[in-house]
Every structure is written in C-alpha cells, then in structure tokens.
Design an enzyme around this catalytic site. Structure first.
Site, PDB file in Angstrom:
ATOM      1  CD  GLU A 192      69.177  63.537 133.595  1.00  0.00           C
ATOM      2  OE1 GLU A 192      68.990  62.689 134.477  1.00  0.00           O
ATOM      3  OE2 GLU A 192      68.258  64.046 132.929  1.00  0.00           O
ATOM      4  CD  GLU A 385      67.788  62.283 128.900  1.00  0.00           C
ATOM      5  OE1 GLU A 385      66.786  62.381 129.628  1.00  0.00           O
ATOM      6  OE2 GLU A 385      68.800  61.648 129.212  1.00  0.00           O
TER       7      GLU A 385
HETATM    8  C1  BGP Z   1      66.255  61.665 132.615  1.00  0.00           C
HETATM    9  C2  BGP Z   1      67.075  60.428 132.399  1.00  0.00           C
HETATM   10  C3  BGP Z   1      66.495  59.420 131.495  1.00  0.00           C
HETATM   11  C4  BGP Z   1      64.999  59.408 131.521  1.00  0.00           C
HETATM   12  C5  BGP Z   1      64.318  60.724 131.518  1.00  0.00           C
HETATM   13  C6  BGP Z   1      62.808  60.677 131.703  1.00  0.00           C
HETATM   14  O1  BGP Z   1      66.486  62.110 133.892  1.00  0.00           O
HETATM   15  O2  BGP Z   1      68.364  60.754 131.930  1.00  0.00           O
HETATM   16  O3  BGP Z   1      67.120  58.202 131.734  1.00  0.00           O
HETATM   17  O4  BGP Z   1      64.338  58.272 131.602  1.00  0.00           O
HETATM   18  O5  BGP Z   1      64.866  61.537 132.513  1.00  0.00           O
HETATM   19  O6  BGP Z   1      62.505  60.287 133.005  1.00  0.00           O
HETATM   20  P1  BGP Z   1      61.446  59.166 133.350  1.00  0.00           P
HETATM   21  O7  BGP Z   1      61.893  57.980 132.580  1.00  0.00           O
HETATM   22  O8  BGP Z   1      61.543  58.971 134.816  1.00  0.00           O
HETATM   23  O9  BGP Z   1      60.140  59.674 132.920  1.00  0.00           O
END
Ligand code: BGP
Length: 487
Positions: A192, A385
C-alpha cells in the site's frame, strides 16, 4: 468470453510480519516502527478509534523505545507465527491454499536498516519458512516492506524523506533476491504505497510533529519510494530472469454523492490523488500531469535527481495489486456524515452496510475497481488483501461460528467472478489476515480477520493455540471447487 476463475487461479491468504510474527526482539531482529505503536487498553472501542490514539507522536515513539517487553505493544507479540510457522503452514495446506502472501521484516534481515551485512538468523528464518511452504506446494508472494521501518532509519536519517533510504532499501532488496530467488514466485516492493500519504508513519517512517513541512516530507518520501521501486524492478529482472514484480495501493473506490458536477469533480480528484497517482507512476512509469497542478497548488516541490524520470519510465511493474475493504462517497459538501475506513475517515454511503468498525461493505465496488484498474493499465491484476474484521467467539468445543465472514467473502468472490467475465485479467486473491493477527489500525487482537482463530487477547494473554473457524471449511471448499462452490 471467460466464464469463471482460470484453472491456475492463485487462491491464498495474506499476513504481514509485524502483525503475525511476534518475537520482536528474537533472532537478532532490530526494533521497527510497528513495534513502537502502543495500545491503550482502558479505552472503549470508540475512543480507540479516535484519531488521536492512532496518530504517532514523538512522545509516544520515544517512550516506546525505552520500554522492554510486550506490554502495551501488541505488534511485539503478534500471533507468534515466528515460533509456530510449521503449524500455520500445515493448516494453510489443509485448506488447499495455493499461495501465501507474507512480508519479510526488514529489521530481521538488517536490524538497523543500514548495516553492512545481513543478520544470518533472520535470513535462515525465512529460508525455513519458505521450505515449509514448498513442502506442500504453496507458492510464495513476498511483500518486501509492509510498514515496519527499522527505527534506526527514522532516528538517524529521518525516514524515507532522506534519499539514503533508497540505498539501504536496495541493499536489502538485493539480499532478498540473492537469498530467495529460487523460493519466491511474486515480489512486491511496497505494501500500500499510498499509505505514505494516508498514514505517513506507517508508509514512510515520518512523525508529524518532527516535520517542519509535513506535506513536502510526505511527497519527497514517496518519490524516494518510487525510485526504490523502479530500481528493485530493474534488479529483479536482471538478477532473476522472468521474475514478476508488482505494485500495490490500498484502493479507495469513491462514488460521487450526486450528479452535481461539483461532486463529480471532487470524485475525479479523490480518485486521482488517493489512487491513480501511485499506480500511474509505478505501472505507467510517469508522474501524471494532474499532479503538477496539485503540487503547485499545495506548495510542494519534489527534488529529483537527474535520470529519475527515465528510471521510472524504464522499469514499470509487471502486475498491479491492491487491497480492497470498503468504498466511500465523494462530495463537495462539508457536512456529510462520516464513518471509519482503512486508516482514513470516510464519507458514509446510505446504500451500504458497515462492519462493526464502520467500514462500508461493497462487493460491487470490487467489481468496479477491478474493471477500472485493468482498463487503465492492461496489466494482470492481483487482489493482495480483502476480508472482514469482526469480533469472533471461541466456543467451549473449540469451534468458531462466523457466518458474517463467510457472507462477506462469498459476495466479494462472486464480484471477482463477474469482473473476470467482464474481461479482467485477475490472477490471484490473498484473503487478508488468513490467520488472526494484530490489527494494523486498531492495534488489537480482537479485530479478527482469520479463517483460523488464534487464542490470544489484546494484551497477549492466552495459549496462542490455533482453531479452525467455520469460514476455514468454507474457504477450503471454495478453493477445491476453484470458486464454483460458494455455499
Ligand atoms: C491494510 C494493511 C494491513 C491490514 C489491513 C486491515 O491497510 O495492509 O496491514 O491490517 O489493512 O486493517 P486493520 O488491521 O486496521 O483492520
């Protein structure tokens, strides 16, 4: 016309070293930026979501560096994958996973970031982990930097705004290519990369109150990352012929609130400034012209070295990846109702339902996004993701019933299938947080994404034993049927 998922579609799961490994000070690992993020256990969820708790300050950061141990610093314990990777990978294999997206911890390989030689124990750890995956025929997708910047690079050099980081990063990248060239199937230099703007601490190792001109520091840092990205693509292609290197953003799909041209223009700008800028540089190889005006209007001047533009042009990425969790509304109105999103505050969409954390669920937005990304770049696309953060309950008998997660995944996978029918060259999907891990934004275990439950609480108490959730069996079936059986 394509009817469904291609037969070699890469079904998988994703994690990040800082959120899953734990063992923050074992095996010669140095301290990194994620290890310094505190949690405040006595707050309510609403209070925890307040930006002032999420925002890193010099005070919090300096204090963290003096504290030994895991208390108040959940990234330091993660899900203990460092000690349990064999068990985790056996579960991934049981599920039928084709690919595992994980990140390598920079501070495990180069504890200070600028060391002359790498840490042998760190190198060995990932060799062992990759061997374990290969035992089961699981492919590897490596994120080379997923937010965790060695603290020494922030303290001695000021983070990514210093061009020296390009040198240190490419030294690290070269080591990874030398060591793991036969192990890794897909490489991703930066998780990201647009986090450099929406969360400069995560993305660039910048602390706001340390910067005289924060915006300038942000875009200068991003330029250095773009240069590092291009150099990494060059190096990968030279050192590992046929290797595949991608770029990735957190994709923020925006809908204009109305057909008022002012809302439409806001939507155009939101898309350009939060999404397209980054992938335009890395996939097309040029700074887009709309950013010239943005930089001018915002008093930003990016220092470039001679040859930078040519470098970016010569080494675009091979594929485009993104994370996708929610969508939001673009509006010219100041007082639109707000909700939470992935490390951002978003405008609420009355047509969508939200997760317990306020993230607006939108499978159709995924289909739209896939079409937009593929249309624009005509390069293979990967969903790096996607998933649902929720509170899960471990029952007495060791089961976890998570129909809400199955619903979320089903609807998004159906949308992917539609996008493939639309003609999108989508070649893989790594569900986020395939195993429960510490949430990046909320810095806690209780926001769980996994299809595998980890018995640990927000403060790192528990057995850390693994349990299969209902969604585990569902995803297993989905993979076995190549996305056909989603019941
Ligand atoms: C993305 C990241 C991850 C992650 C995911 C979910 O932005 O790359 O590392 O954790 O989001 O976010 P969160 O863990 O804040 O719910």
């Amino acid at each position: 016309m394509k009817k469904g998922f291609p037969k070699d579609f890469l079904w998988g799961g994703a994690t990040a070293a800082s959120q899953v490994e734990g063992a923050y000070n074992e095996g010669g690992k140095g301290l990194d930026s994620q290890d310094c993020k505190p949690q405040y256990f006595n707050l309510t969820r609403e209070e925890k979501n307040d930006w002032k708790y999420k925002q890193m300050t010099s005070e919090k950061y300096e204090l963290a560096k003096t504290v030994e141990g895991i208390a108040n610093y959940p990234f330091r314990f993660g899900s203990d994958q460092y000690h349990r990777y064999k068990e985790d990978i056996a579960l991934f294999a049981e599920m039928g996973m084709k690919i595992y997206r994980l990140s390598i911890s920079w501070a495990r390989i180069y504890p200070n970031g600028d060391d002359e030689t790498p840490n042998k124990e760190g190198i060995a750890y990932y060799h062992n982990l990759f061997n374990e995956c290969h035992k089961y025929g699981i492919k590897i997708f490596v994120t080379m930097l997923h937010y965790a910047v060695p603290t020494h690079l922030m303290d001695a050099y000021g983070g990514w705004k210093n061009r020296k980081l390009v040198e240190f990063y490419t030294r690290y990248a070269k080591t990874l290519f030398e060591e793991y060239k036969d192990d890794v199937d897909y490489w991703l230099p930066f998780n990201e990369i647009n986090a450099g703007r929406f969360n400069p601490y995560n993305g660039c190792g910048l602390i706001k109150d340390r910067e005289e001109n924060y915006d300038q520091a942000v875009y200068q840092s991003l330029h250095h990352q773009f240069v590092a990205n291009a150099l990494t693509v060059k190096m990968a292609h030279e050192m590992i012929p046929g290797s595949k290197v991608g770029c990735m953003i957190a994709r923020f799909c925006h809908y204009a609130a109305t057909c008022d041209p002012k809302d439409q223009l806001t939507q155009l700008h939101d898309e350009q400034y939060t999404n397209w800028f980054y992938t335009d540089v890395m996939a097309r190889g040029t700074y887009p012209s709309y950013m010239d005006r943005f930089f001018e209007d915002n008093g930003i001047h990016i220092e470039m070295k001679e040859g930078d533009r040519e470098l970016l042009k010569a080494y675009p990425v091979d594929f485009v990846a993104f994370s996708y969790y929610f969508t939001q509304v673009s509006t010219a109105s100041e007082d639109w109702e707000k909700t939470d999103g992935n490390l951002v505050i978003a405008n609420k969409n009355p047509y969508l339902e939200s997760s317990e954390w306020g993230w607006q669920k939108d499978p159709t937005g995924l289909r739209i996004t896939l079409n937009q990304v593929y249309d624009r770049y005509q390069k293979p696309v990967f969903i790096a993701e996607n998933g649902l953060g929720a509170v899960d309950t471990l029952e007495e008998d060791g089961t976890v019933h998570d129909p809400y997660r199955i619903d979320y995944l089903r609807s998004h996978i159906e949308a992917m299938k539609e996008a493939i029918r639309d003609g999108v060259d989508l070649f893989g999907y790594t569900m986020w947080g395939i195993i429960d891990l510490v949430s990046c934004g909320s810095i806690e275990m209780s926001k769980r994404y996994g299809v595998i439950y980890v018995d640990a609480d927000d403060e790192g108490r528990g057995t850390f034993d693994r349990y299969k959730k209902d969604s585990f069996y569902w995803y297993q079936k989905c993979i076995a049927s190549n996305g056909e059986d989603l019941n």
